[in-house]
Design a protein around this motif. Structure first.
Motif, PDB file in Angstrom:
ATOM      1  N   ILE A 155       0.853  -1.183   0.000  1.00 12.16           N
ATOM      2  CA  ILE A 155       0.000   0.000   0.000  1.00 12.16           C
ATOM      3  C   ILE A 155       0.891   1.237   0.000  1.00 12.16           C
ATOM      4  O   ILE A 155       1.735   1.403   0.870  1.00 12.16           O
ATOM      5  N   GLN A 156       0.697   2.098  -1.000  1.00 16.05           N
ATOM      6  CA  GLN A 156       1.445   3.358  -1.046  1.00 16.05           C
ATOM      7  C   GLN A 156       0.487   4.534  -1.129  1.00 16.05           C
ATOM      8  O   GLN A 156      -0.639   4.405  -1.614  1.00 16.05           O
ATOM      9  N   GLY A 157       0.946   5.690  -0.642  1.00 16.08           N
ATOM     10  CA  GLY A 157       0.123   6.899  -0.707  1.00 16.08           C
ATOM     11  C   GLY A 157       0.337   7.639  -2.009  1.00 16.08           C
ATOM     12  O   GLY A 157       1.081   7.197  -2.883  1.00 16.08           O
ATOM     13  N   GLN A 158      -0.313   8.784  -2.115  1.00 19.64           N
ATOM     14  CA  GLN A 158      -0.187   9.623  -3.318  1.00 19.64           C
ATOM     15  C   GLN A 158       0.435  10.965  -2.933  1.00 19.64           C
ATOM     16  O   GLN A 158      -0.042  12.026  -3.309  1.00 19.64           O
ATOM     17  N   ASN A 159       1.499  10.917  -2.152  1.00 17.92           N
ATOM     18  CA  ASN A 159       2.141  12.122  -1.646  1.00 17.92           C
ATOM     19  C   ASN A 159       2.832  12.883  -2.777  1.00 17.92           C
ATOM     20  O   ASN A 159       3.676  12.332  -3.478  1.00 17.92           O
ATOM     21  N   GLN A 160       2.480  14.138  -2.936  1.00 16.51           N
ATOM     22  CA  GLN A 160       3.048  14.945  -4.025  1.00 16.51           C
ATOM     23  C   GLN A 160       4.533  15.220  -3.824  1.00 16.51           C
ATOM     24  O   GLN A 160       5.239  15.582  -4.768  1.00 16.51           O
ATOM     25  N   GLU A 161       5.020  15.063  -2.596  1.00 11.27           N
ATOM     26  CA  GLU A 161       6.440  15.311  -2.335  1.00 11.27           C
ATOM     27  C   GLU A 161       7.303  14.097  -2.652  1.00 11.27           C
ATOM     28  O   GLU A 161       8.515  14.207  -2.769  1.00 11.27           O
ATOM     29  N   SER A 162       6.696  12.928  -2.764  1.00 15.00           N
ATOM     30  CA  SER A 162       7.442  11.696  -2.989  1.00 15.00           C
ATOM     31  C   SER A 162       7.519  11.378  -4.479  1.00 15.00           C
ATOM     32  O   SER A 162       6.603  11.692  -5.236  1.00 15.00           O
ATOM     33  N   ASP A 163       8.619  10.739  -4.896  1.00 11.70           N
ATOM     34  CA  ASP A 163       8.717  10.331  -6.294  1.00 11.70           C
ATOM     35  C   ASP A 163       8.211   8.902  -6.488  1.00 11.70           C
ATOM     36  O   ASP A 163       8.323   8.342  -7.571  1.00 11.70           O
ATOM     37  N   GLU A 164       7.670   8.313  -5.406  1.00 11.33           N
ATOM     38  CA  GLU A 164       7.044   6.997  -5.539  1.00 11.33           C
ATOM     39  C   GLU A 164       5.759   7.138  -6.359  1.00 11.33           C
ATOM     40  O   GLU A 164       5.096   8.183  -6.336  1.00 11.33           O
ATOM     41  N   LEU A 165       5.396   6.085  -7.078  1.00 10.05           N
ATOM     42  CA  LEU A 165       4.227   6.157  -7.953  1.00 10.05           C
ATOM     43  C   LEU A 165       2.923   6.170  -7.176  1.00 10.05           C
ATOM     44  O   LEU A 165       1.920   6.709  -7.643  1.00 10.05           O
ATOM     45  N   GLY A 166       2.938   5.558  -5.982  1.00  4.63           N
ATOM     46  CA  GLY A 166       1.711   5.482  -5.202  1.00  4.63           C
ATOM     47  C   GLY A 166       0.779   4.413  -5.734  1.00  4.63           C
ATOM     48  O   GLY A 166       0.973   3.861  -6.820  1.00  4.63           O
ATOM     49  N   GLY A 167      -0.250   4.085  -4.971  1.00  2.00           N
ATOM     50  CA  GLY A 167      -1.220   3.084  -5.396  1.00  2.00           C
ATOM     51  C   GLY A 167      -1.101   1.797  -4.601  1.00  2.00           C
ATOM     52  O   GLY A 167      -0.432   1.734  -3.565  1.00  2.00           O
ATOM     53  N   THR A 200       0.729  -7.627   4.213  1.00  2.00           N
ATOM     54  CA  THR A 200       0.559  -6.316   3.588  1.00  2.00           C
ATOM     55  C   THR A 200       1.548  -5.324   4.181  1.00  2.00           C
ATOM     56  O   THR A 200       1.600  -5.142   5.404  1.00  2.00           O
ATOM     57  N   TYR A 201       2.349  -4.714   3.301  1.00  2.00           N
ATOM     58  CA  TYR A 201       3.295  -3.678   3.703  1.00  2.00           C
ATOM     59  C   TYR A 201       2.684  -2.315   3.405  1.00  2.00           C
ATOM     60  O   TYR A 201       2.060  -2.126   2.359  1.00  2.00           O
ATOM     61  N   GLY A 202       2.898  -1.356   4.294  1.00  3.37           N
ATOM     62  CA  GLY A 202       2.403  -0.004   4.065  1.00  3.37           C
ATOM     63  C   GLY A 202       2.879   0.941   5.155  1.00  3.37           C
ATOM     64  O   GLY A 202       3.560   0.530   6.096  1.00  3.37           O
ATOM     65  N   THR A 203       2.504   2.204   5.027  1.00  6.28           N
ATOM     66  CA  THR A 203       2.907   3.189   6.027  1.00  6.28           C
ATOM     67  C   THR A 203       1.820   3.378   7.074  1.00  6.28           C
ATOM     68  O   THR A 203       0.646   3.062   6.848  1.00  6.28           O
ATOM     69  N   ASN A 204       2.221   3.924   8.218  1.00  8.41           N
ATOM     70  CA  ASN A 204       1.258   4.180   9.286  1.00  8.41           C
ATOM     71  C   ASN A 204       0.158   5.131   8.821  1.00  8.41           C
ATOM     72  O   ASN A 204      -1.015   4.967   9.201  1.00  8.41           O
ATOM     73  N   HIS A 205       0.520   6.102   7.989  1.00  6.33           N
ATOM     74  CA  HIS A 205      -0.486   7.064   7.524  1.00  6.33           C
ATOM     75  C   HIS A 205      -1.527   6.375   6.635  1.00  6.33           C
ATOM     76  O   HIS A 205      -2.736   6.617   6.787  1.00  6.33           O
TER      77      HIS A 205
END
Length: 351
Positions: A155-167, A200-205
C-alpha cells in the motif's frame, strides 16, 4: 542510583535467557531443514498453513517455522538469519518491542514472525515510515514469502512530495507492468486486494486513513481492510510517539454557508495578543480573555457569544489559528489551498 534502577527494572537479559531453549530447538532443526529439497520445503510450508488454520498454537509452530524461514531466506536471498535476528523475531511475535543495533538486519528480523502470524490466513501487516521502505522491503523479502506460499500486498500513498508512484500492488515475481525499474515484480491491484493478501506492507499514515475511511463506509463493498489480526511496526518510537502527535483527519466537501468564516476572520484579525487572548505555543493552547470576549460581542453585535456554541467554536478556532500557527512554518498556501506541515518530518501533508 540510576544504574542500579536500570538493573532492577530492565528484564531484557532475563527475557533473552528465557528464549534460549527455543533458539536451541531452531538451531537443532537447521541440519534437517538444510537437507530438504525445494519441493519438500514448499510442502512443509503448506503443512504449516494447514496446521495453523486447524487451530494449532503458533507458539508450538514457531521453532519449525523459524527454522524453515531461515533456510528459505538462505536459498532465495543469500541471507541467513543469525541467532540475534531469530531472538528479535521471537520477541516481535510475542507482541513486544525489539531494539536492534544498526547493522543487525531489522528487515530480515521481521520476516519469520510475519510469516508465522500470516499462516492462519487472517493477515499480517508490516507498518513502516515511508512509501519507499514499504515498496523496497516488500519486494526484497517477497522472494521468501512467495516461496512459503504467501501472497504480499503493498500500500502506497499519493504524496506529491514523494517520487514513488503510489497506489496498491501485489508482489508477482517477473512482472514488469509499470515501466519503472523500481516497480519490477509488482502488479497494480485494488486497495481491497492488497489488504486481502496474507502479508501487507504499508505506512502508518495509509493504514490509519484506510481504517478511518472504512469506518465511514455505508456497505461492506466499500470496505478496503478486513478484520485486523497482527501488525508489526518498524521504528515504533517514531510512529507511536513522535508521529502520533499529528492526528489523522478526514474531511469532505462542506455544504454549509461558509460566509461565517469570513465574518469571524474579520473580527479575530482585530484582536490583540495578551489583551484579547493569551497563547501558549508549548502546550498548543489559546484562550480568549474576558476583555476579548466583550470585544468580540461588541464587533458582532451580540449580547452573549457563549449562548451560540457554533459561533463560539468558530471564534475560538480562528483565535488558535492566528495565535498558534505561522505561515510557511506550520502551514503553506499552495494554489489557494492550505497545506499543513508535519512538525516531525517538515513535509507537507497533502489531502
Amino acid at each position: 542510583m540510576l544504574t542500579l534502577l536500570r538493573k532492577l527494572l530492565d528484564t531484557s537479559k532475563k527475557d533473552i535467557d528465557n528464549l534460549q531453549p527455543i533458539l536451541k530447538q531452531i538451531n537443532d532443526l537447521e541440519p534437517t531443514v538444510q537437507n530438504l529439497s525445494d519441493d519438500e520445503l514448499k510442502a512443509k510450508a503448506r503443512s504449516f498453513r494447514d496446521r495453523a488454520k486447524g487451530g494449532e498454537d503458533l507458539d508450538k509452530l514457531m521453532p519449525e517455522v523459524f527454522a524453515t524461514v531461515r533456510e528459505v531466506s538462505k536459498r532465495t536471498t543469500g541471507m541467513r538469519q543469525f541467532d540475534v535476528q531469530i531472538l528479535g523475531g521471537m520477541v516481535l511475535h510475542q507482541g513486544r518491542i525489539a531494539e536492534m543495533k544498526t547493522g543487525e538486519g531489522k528487515t530480515l528480523v521481521a520476516v519469520a514472525p510475519i510469516v508465522l502470524n500470516a499462516l492462519t490466513g487472517r493477515g499480517s501487516h508490516l507498518v513502516t515510515v515511508n512509501d519507499y521502505l514499504a515498496r523496497r522491503d516488500a519486494v526484497w523479502m517477497g522472494k521468501i514469502y512467495h516461496f512459503m506460499g504467501l501472497s504480499v500486498g503493498i500500500i502506497q500513498g499519493q504524496n506529491q512530495e514523494s517520487d514513488e508512484l503510489g497506489g496498491s500492488y501485489m508482489y508477482a515475481p517477473g512482472a514488469d507492468e509499470m515501466g519503472d525499474p523500481r516497480y519490477l515484480d509488482m502488479v497494480p491491484c485494488s486497495r481491497r486486494d492488497a489488504y486481502s493478501c496474507d502479508i501487507t506492507y504499508g505506512t502508518n499514515h495509509e493504514f490509519g486513513f484506510d481504517y478511518l475511511r472504512d469506518n465511514m463506509a455505508f456497505s461492506e463493498e466499500e470496505l478496503s481492510m478486513r478484520e485486523l489480526n497482527y501488525a508489526m511496526i518498524d521504528e515504533v518510537d517514531s510512529i507511536l510517539i513522535d508521529e502520533a502527535r499529528t492526528p489523522h483527519i478526514i474531511s469532505g466537501p462542506s455544504y454549509e454557508d461558509v460566509s461565517v468564516y469570513n465574518q469571524i476572520n474579520a473580527v479575530v484579525k482585530q484582536l490583540q495578543p495578551e489583551v484579547h487572548y493569551t497563547a501558549d505555543k508549548k502546550n498548543h493552547s489559546a484562550n480568549m480573555t474576558e476583555e476579548g470576549m466583550d470585544f468580540v460581542e461588541e464587533l458582532l453585535g451580540i449580547e452573549n457569544i457563549a449562548a451560540d456554541p457554533r459561533l463560539f467554536h468558530h471564534v475560538n478556532a480562528s483565535v488558535k489559528a492566528y495565535a498558534l500557527f505561522t505561515r510557511d512554518i506550520d502551514y503553506v498556501v499552495q494554489k489557494g489551498e492550505v497545506v499543513i506541515v508535519d512538525e516531525n518530518t517538515g513535509r507537507m501533508m497533502f489531502g
